[in-house]
Design a protein around this motif. Sequence first.
Motif, mmCIF file in Angstrom:
data_model
loop_
_atom_site.group_PDB
_atom_site.id
_atom_site.type_symbol
_atom_site.label_atom_id
_atom_site.label_comp_id
_atom_site.label_asym_id
_atom_site.label_seq_id
_atom_site.Cartn_x
_atom_site.Cartn_y
_atom_site.Cartn_z
ATOM 1 N N UNK A 22 0.366 -2.382 -6.363
ATOM 2 C CA UNK A 22 -0.042 -3.390 -4.717
ATOM 3 C C UNK A 22 -1.836 -3.757 -5.073
ATOM 4 N N UNK A 23 -1.405 -4.710 -4.468
ATOM 5 C CA UNK A 23 -3.292 -5.378 -5.023
ATOM 6 C C UNK A 23 -3.699 -5.677 -3.486
ATOM 7 N N UNK A 24 -5.444 -6.009 -3.356
ATOM 8 C CA UNK A 24 -6.089 -6.987 -2.581
ATOM 9 C C UNK A 24 -6.452 -7.684 -2.727
ATOM 10 N N UNK A 25 -7.247 -8.620 -2.152
ATOM 11 C CA UNK A 25 -8.489 -9.274 -2.008
ATOM 12 C C UNK A 25 -8.824 -10.723 -2.080
ATOM 13 N N UNK A 26 -9.348 -11.484 -1.614
ATOM 14 C CA UNK A 26 -9.686 -12.952 -0.763
ATOM 15 C C UNK A 26 -9.577 -14.141 -1.676
ATOM 16 N N UNK A 27 -9.326 -14.851 -1.185
ATOM 17 C CA UNK A 27 -8.511 -16.933 -2.027
ATOM 18 C C UNK A 27 -10.120 -17.422 -1.970
ATOM 19 N N UNK A 28 -10.878 -18.263 -3.179
ATOM 20 C CA UNK A 28 -11.523 -19.797 -2.061
ATOM 21 C C UNK A 28 -10.055 -20.174 -1.516
ATOM 22 N N UNK A 29 -11.084 -21.029 -0.652
ATOM 23 C CA UNK A 29 -10.440 -22.028 0.819
ATOM 24 C C UNK A 29 -9.309 -22.828 0.153
ATOM 25 N N UNK A 89 -6.234 0.184 -2.496
ATOM 26 C CA UNK A 89 -6.203 1.617 -2.225
ATOM 27 C C UNK A 89 -5.537 2.115 -1.169
ATOM 28 N N UNK A 90 -4.437 3.132 -1.598
ATOM 29 C CA UNK A 90 -3.212 4.115 -1.081
ATOM 30 C C UNK A 90 -3.374 4.214 0.213
ATOM 31 N N UNK A 91 -4.724 4.537 0.612
ATOM 32 C CA UNK A 91 -4.973 5.026 1.789
ATOM 33 C C UNK A 91 -5.532 3.614 3.082
ATOM 34 N N UNK A 92 -5.368 2.619 2.125
ATOM 35 C CA UNK A 92 -5.223 1.636 2.821
ATOM 36 C C UNK A 92 -3.615 1.101 3.483
ATOM 37 N N UNK A 93 -3.181 0.924 4.704
ATOM 38 C CA UNK A 93 -1.886 -0.197 4.562
ATOM 39 C C UNK A 93 -1.778 -1.567 4.093
ATOM 40 N N UNK A 94 -1.205 -2.567 4.374
ATOM 41 C CA UNK A 94 -0.954 -3.884 3.891
ATOM 42 C C UNK A 94 -2.159 -4.493 4.274
ATOM 43 N N UNK A 95 -1.739 -4.216 6.252
ATOM 44 C CA UNK A 95 -1.952 -4.756 7.396
ATOM 45 C C UNK A 95 -3.636 -4.867 7.479
ATOM 46 N N UNK A 96 -4.475 -3.509 7.123
ATOM 47 C CA UNK A 96 -5.495 -2.835 7.049
ATOM 48 C C UNK A 96 -6.571 -3.619 5.708
ATOM 49 N N UNK A 97 -5.144 -3.314 4.491
ATOM 50 C CA UNK A 97 -6.253 -4.219 3.279
ATOM 51 C C UNK A 97 -6.092 -5.639 3.969
ATOM 52 N N UNK A 98 -5.202 -6.759 4.025
ATOM 53 C CA UNK A 98 -5.634 -7.859 4.716
ATOM 54 C C UNK A 98 -6.608 -7.931 5.744
ATOM 55 N N UNK A 99 -6.873 -7.174 6.341
ATOM 56 C CA UNK A 99 -8.579 -7.283 7.043
ATOM 57 C C UNK A 99 -9.935 -7.322 7.049
#
Length: 346
Positions: free
Chosen positions: A96-103, A124-134
């Motif tokens: 499970x990952x999160x981050x940001x890509x350039x436009x 982080x497991x503490x974050x839901x996918x929705x929270x990580x996306x924010x």
Amino acid sequence: MKTAMQAVRNSRFGPAGDVLEYGEVPLPRPPGKGEVLVRQRATSVNPIDCRRRGGYGRALLRLRGIGGFPQILGCDVSGEITAVGPGVSELQVGDAVFGAKSPSVRGTYAQYCLVKAAEVIRKPPELSFAEAAALPYAFLSAWAALTDAGFRAESAAGRRIFLQGGSGGTGVVTLQVCKALGAHVAVTAGPQGVDLCRRLGADEVFDYRTEDFSRHLDQFDFAICLADQSEEAKMISILRPGPGTGYATIVHPLMSLVDTKGLLRGGSEAARTFLRNRRAQKRRHRAYAWSLFRPDRAALELLAELTEKGTVQAVIDRTYPLSATAEAHEYSESGRAKGKIVIEID
């Protein structure tokens, strides 16, 4: 074998309800060297998405080869890796990952997204996918401005930082990070965002509709413009003389000048304006910068560490399904959101 996915794309510039179309599109190609394929579980709406949908930045983006149609907008990545390309060793299928890509024209408003492995980290497991996306794109955009102004995490304790636009999607995460690093933080907010900023730990909060922050603040180390460039002179006026101080903005006129006046005239006018302003601040030993989002793995890891500690939390105003992305854009453009607008992806 699956060959298609659901996504939201646009084939022309215009209002959200007219141009954003939800439907089936081909899957991204397999990941190449240094890339991963992510099964998206959530993403978010950033102001740059809405502006690009309307044509903002089209000239410079076209020069970079990412201005054509059809486009899939979106920058925030939050999901699970389904395939890894050659040379990727720190991540694996199932992470499970999160981050940001350039436009780009192959963004994150889709069930699957191809991204550089260096632009995502384990969620982080503490974050839901929705929270990580924010969190990531908004934070990394502001972090670029902070670092361009001279701010450093290791020396943040006790520094005085002003953030213009503290209750928006970018402000709420940046405010928390700066406080977590020990800085004194002052912000502006609309009347509905004042209490939110106080709850998030801001030391000083000014209602921009009724209060002039520049009449109350002085001797600040950094001023970061997140919302309205017309207040640049006021923001600079609250800074102490340098060195070790600076101003940076993420809402500068470079792209709009090139859009309206062309690469040569618009680019030249932007360069003259920037250089004149930077020289004026250099005489006072201050940094001055027009900042853009840039990937920063170390900053993303800092963000993850602070969310794991519970000192930084996602602030979500509303969530929408992928099929209602046009409505999410319209809500973003209304200016009423406090925190982030998240798109959940089935």
